[in-house]
Design a protein around this motif. Structure first.
Motif, PDB file in Angstrom:
ATOM      1  N   GLU A 101       0.861  -1.198   0.000  1.00 40.62           N
ATOM      2  CA  GLU A 101       0.000   0.000   0.000  1.00 40.62           C
ATOM      3  C   GLU A 101       0.888   1.234   0.000  1.00 40.62           C
ATOM      4  O   GLU A 101       1.356   1.681   1.039  1.00 40.62           O
ATOM      5  CB  GLU A 101      -0.924  -0.024   1.230  1.00 40.62           C
ATOM      6  CG  GLU A 101      -2.014  -1.091   1.104  1.00 40.62           C
ATOM      7  CD  GLU A 101      -2.632  -1.438   2.450  1.00 40.62           C
ATOM      8  OE1 GLU A 101      -2.666  -0.564   3.326  1.00 40.62           O
ATOM      9  OE2 GLU A 101      -3.053  -2.603   2.600  1.00 40.62           O
ATOM     10  N   TRP A 102       1.103   1.772  -1.176  1.00 43.65           N
ATOM     11  CA  TRP A 102       2.016   2.901  -1.328  1.00 43.65           C
ATOM     12  C   TRP A 102       1.441   4.143  -0.677  1.00 43.65           C
ATOM     13  O   TRP A 102       0.230   4.316  -0.590  1.00 43.65           O
ATOM     14  CB  TRP A 102       2.297   3.153  -2.812  1.00 43.65           C
ATOM     15  CG  TRP A 102       2.955   1.977  -3.455  1.00 43.65           C
ATOM     16  CD1 TRP A 102       2.331   0.985  -4.161  1.00 43.65           C
ATOM     17  CD2 TRP A 102       4.340   1.629  -3.410  1.00 43.65           C
ATOM     18  NE1 TRP A 102       3.250   0.050  -4.570  1.00 43.65           N
ATOM     19  CE2 TRP A 102       4.495   0.419  -4.122  1.00 43.65           C
ATOM     20  CE3 TRP A 102       5.461   2.223  -2.845  1.00 43.65           C
ATOM     21  CZ2 TRP A 102       5.726  -0.206  -4.279  1.00 43.65           C
ATOM     22  CZ3 TRP A 102       6.689   1.605  -3.003  1.00 43.65           C
ATOM     23  CH2 TRP A 102       6.815   0.410  -3.711  1.00 43.65           C
TER      24      TRP A 102
ATOM     25  N   ASP B 253       5.479  -2.278  11.709  1.00 39.65           N
ATOM     26  CA  ASP B 253       4.493  -2.025  10.659  1.00 39.65           C
ATOM     27  C   ASP B 253       3.763  -3.315  10.303  1.00 39.65           C
ATOM     28  O   ASP B 253       4.383  -4.370  10.127  1.00 39.65           O
ATOM     29  CB  ASP B 253       5.206  -1.482   9.414  1.00 39.65           C
ATOM     30  CG  ASP B 253       4.222  -1.097   8.327  1.00 39.65           C
ATOM     31  OD1 ASP B 253       3.895   0.090   8.241  1.00 39.65           O
ATOM     32  OD2 ASP B 253       3.767  -2.004   7.591  1.00 39.65           O
ATOM     33  N   PRO B 254       2.413  -3.261  10.216  1.00 38.40           N
ATOM     34  CA  PRO B 254       1.657  -4.499   9.973  1.00 38.40           C
ATOM     35  C   PRO B 254       1.994  -5.161   8.634  1.00 38.40           C
ATOM     36  O   PRO B 254       1.987  -6.388   8.546  1.00 38.40           O
ATOM     37  CB  PRO B 254       0.186  -4.055  10.020  1.00 38.40           C
ATOM     38  CG  PRO B 254       0.194  -2.568   9.985  1.00 38.40           C
ATOM     39  CD  PRO B 254       1.523  -2.112  10.440  1.00 38.40           C
ATOM     40  N   TYR B 255       2.313  -4.368   7.601  1.00 36.63           N
ATOM     41  CA  TYR B 255       2.649  -4.998   6.321  1.00 36.63           C
ATOM     42  C   TYR B 255       3.916  -5.841   6.446  1.00 36.63           C
ATOM     43  O   TYR B 255       3.992  -6.966   5.958  1.00 36.63           O
ATOM     44  CB  TYR B 255       2.831  -3.954   5.201  1.00 36.63           C
ATOM     45  CG  TYR B 255       3.117  -4.616   3.867  1.00 36.63           C
ATOM     46  CD1 TYR B 255       2.082  -5.112   3.078  1.00 36.63           C
ATOM     47  CD2 TYR B 255       4.421  -4.810   3.426  1.00 36.63           C
ATOM     48  CE1 TYR B 255       2.332  -5.773   1.886  1.00 36.63           C
ATOM     49  CE2 TYR B 255       4.694  -5.475   2.231  1.00 36.63           C
ATOM     50  CZ  TYR B 255       3.635  -5.944   1.467  1.00 36.63           C
ATOM     51  OH  TYR B 255       3.901  -6.602   0.292  1.00 36.63           O
TER      52      TYR B 255
ATOM     53  N   MET C  66       4.144  -9.749   5.835  1.00 33.36           N
ATOM     54  CA  MET C  66       5.081 -10.265   4.833  1.00 33.36           C
ATOM     55  C   MET C  66       6.008 -11.307   5.441  1.00 33.36           C
ATOM     56  O   MET C  66       6.232 -12.379   4.868  1.00 33.36           O
ATOM     57  CB  MET C  66       5.905  -9.103   4.273  1.00 33.36           C
ATOM     58  CG  MET C  66       6.724  -9.460   3.065  1.00 33.36           C
ATOM     59  SD  MET C  66       7.895  -8.138   2.659  1.00 33.36           S
ATOM     60  CE  MET C  66       9.066  -8.320   4.012  1.00 33.36           C
ATOM     61  N   ARG C  67       6.524 -11.007   6.624  1.00 32.40           N
ATOM     62  CA  ARG C  67       7.448 -11.929   7.278  1.00 32.40           C
ATOM     63  C   ARG C  67       6.761 -13.255   7.606  1.00 32.40           C
ATOM     64  O   ARG C  67       7.299 -14.330   7.351  1.00 32.40           O
ATOM     65  CB  ARG C  67       7.999 -11.296   8.555  1.00 32.40           C
ATOM     66  CG  ARG C  67       9.043 -12.146   9.240  1.00 32.40           C
ATOM     67  CD  ARG C  67       9.628 -11.491  10.469  1.00 32.40           C
ATOM     68  NE  ARG C  67      10.637 -10.484  10.146  1.00 32.40           N
ATOM     69  CZ  ARG C  67      11.489  -9.964  11.039  1.00 32.40           C
ATOM     70  NH1 ARG C  67      11.429 -10.349  12.295  1.00 32.40           N
ATOM     71  NH2 ARG C  67      12.382  -9.066  10.677  1.00 32.40           N
TER      72      ARG C  67
END
Lengths: 255, 255
Positions: free
Chosen positions: A240-241, B215-217, B221-222
Motif C-alpha cells: 500500500e504505497w 508495521d503491519p505490512y 510479509m514476514r
C-alpha cells in the motif's frame, strides 16, 4: 573460502560442509572439510574445518595420529564433548603457534576455526564452534546452529527455519539450501557438499551424503525452491504505497 | 551499519534503504539514507548512502547546496546519469579528502558509498554504485541490482528472484524481503525502511513507502514468507542418503 554449518536439536545433529579451497581467485581446488572420528555404539564425533588449509590439515592429522598412537589424551578416550572441544582448541593453538611468526610477517592469515558435533555415550548430542584462539562456544536451544567460513549468505534461511524441534530431515534440507544459497552468491564456496544427519542416541552415523557438481538432487532442490519463492511473491499482499496519485504523467510534465 | 539496494530493469527502478546508524553497538540511532532529488517531468534522481555518517551527510548537504546556489554544475543541470554519477563521485572524493588525515590517524573508517538510481529525460533508467574512491559501476541486464553496506544476508533472495523482466511490484516485494532478511540476521540494520518504486519513462516518483518498526505490512510479509519456506521444505523430495543401513541400533552397539 569455505562454508560449514552444524545444527543440533532435540532430534539430533546435522552437519554440512562445502569442499572448495582457494588461494586467491586463480587457484581453486577441492578438499574435504568434514571428518568423521566416530566409534560406533560409543561416540559420534564429526569435525568441520575452515581457514588456513595447512593449519586445518595439521590439526586433523595430529588428532588422527594421537588416536593411532594411543596417546593418553585423544578423541577416543576423553569422557565428554566439552573435554573434546578443549582438546581440539589446544591442538589448534599448538599448530598455529608453530607457524605463526613465519606467516604473520608475510601477512598470511594463519587462523582456523572448527565445528565439533556429536555425542558421547551418557551425554546429550552437542555442537561446538572452536575459535582460532582455541576458546569455544556451544550451540543452545535458543540458537541451535553454528557456522564457520562464509557465514552470511546462508544465515537468513536458518534464522527463519531452524528451531529446537524442527524434524531432522527438514533440518538436513535446510542445511543443503543454506549451502546452495552460499554457493550461488559466492563462487569461492563450492561442491562436493558433504552432509551428515545424526539421530540422537543412536551413537552411530547412518546418514551421509556427498553431492557432486551437477547432482540431480541439488538441481531439483534449487528449481523447487526458486518456484516456491516466485509463488510466495505472487501470494504476498500488494504494497500500500503512501503517495499514489491519480494524476497522469502528462499532467505533471513540466515542459 | 546500513543496507541499501537498488534494482533496475525494463519496467523501472526500485530503491530501498534501512535507517539504522550505529557507533559501536552501544550508540544506535536512526537517520534517513534515501534522498530524492527529482524534478518531476524532467528527471528522477534517487540517492542512497552508506558509510561514515559525517561524510555522507556532508556529500548530501553539498549536493543540495549546489542546486540552491545554482552552481554551474549540479544535480539538476547535468545532462546524463553518467555525468551525475561522476559529479557525485567527485563530491564524495572532495569531502573525504577534507577530513581523511584526521580520521585516518585515529583509525576511523571515513569511507562512504552511494547508490544513484533514476532517469534523465531522453535516457533509459539507470542505476550506479559509487565507490569510496569516487569511481563507479552501472547495473546491467545481466546483474540488474546493486547493494551497499551489509550486503550479504540479503543477496541470495535477489540472486534467485530478480531478472530484467520481473514485474516491478514483485521487485519491490523482493527488495523489502531482502531488507527484512538482513534486519533479522544483523541487528545493526533496522527500520524505518524507505522504499521507492519508479516506473520507467514516467519521470515522476509516485510510489514511496516508509515502514516503521512493527508495521503491519512488514509483519504480514514476514509471516507469509516463513509459512512459504516451511511449505517448501515439506514439498522438497526426501534426501536419498548414501549409506542407509537396515540394521537396528542394537546390532551395532559395541558394548
Amino acid at each position: 573460502m569455505t562454508y560449514c554449518l552444524g545444527i543440533v536439536n532435540c532430534f539430533g545433529i546435522v552437519i554440512a560442509a562445502d569442499s572448495r579451497t582457494n588461494a586467491g581467485v586463480d587457484y581453486i581446488s577441492a578438499y574435504k572439510k568434514l571428518f568423521d572420528f566416530s566409534v560406533p555404539g560409543e561416540r559420534v564425533l564429526l569435525i568441520c574445518s575452515s581457514g588456513n588449509l595447512s593449519m586445518t590439515q595439521g590439526v586433523i592429522t595430529e588428532l588422527r595420529r594421537d588416536i593411532q598412537n594411543h596417546e593418553e589424551v585423544n578423541l577416543h578416550n576423553l569422557s565428554s564433548m566439552y573435554d573434546i572441544a578443549r582438546y581440539i582448541g589446544h591442538k589448534s593453538r599448538q599448530i598455529q603457534d608453530r607457524d605463526r611468526q613465519w606467516l604473520e610477517r608475510d601477512n598470511i592469515d594463519f587462523q582456523c576455526n572448527f565445528l565439533l558435533g556429536g555425542q558421547v555415550k551418557g551425554e546429550e548430542p552437542q555442537l561446538y564452534l572452536i575459535y582460532p584462539q582455541g576458546n569455544f562456544i556451544q550451540a543452545t536451544k535458543e540458537t541451535p546452529f553454528l557456522q564457520i567460513g562464509e557465514t552470511k549468505y546462508g544465515k537468513p534461511i536458518l534464522d527463519r527455519t531452524i528451531t529446537y524441534d524442527t524434524p531432522l530431515e527438514a533440518v538436513a534440507k535446510c542445511a543443503l539450501l543454506s549451502i546452495d544459497s552460499t554457493m550461488k552468491s559466492n563462487i569461492s564456496v563450492g561442491p562436493p557438499i558433504n552432509l551428515v544427519m545424526y539421530k540422537a542416541d543412536s551413537l552411530v552415523v547412518r546418514h551421509t551424503l556427498e553431492l557432486r557438481l551437477g547432482d540431480p538432487y541439488l538441481a531439483k532442490m534449487r528449481k523447487l525452491w526458486e518456484d516456491f519463492v516466485r509463488q510466495a511473491f505472487e501470494a504476498m499482499p500488494n504494497i500500500e504505497w503512501q503517495r499514489e496519485t491519480e494524476a497522469s504523467v502528462e499532467d505533471i510534465l513540466i515542459d
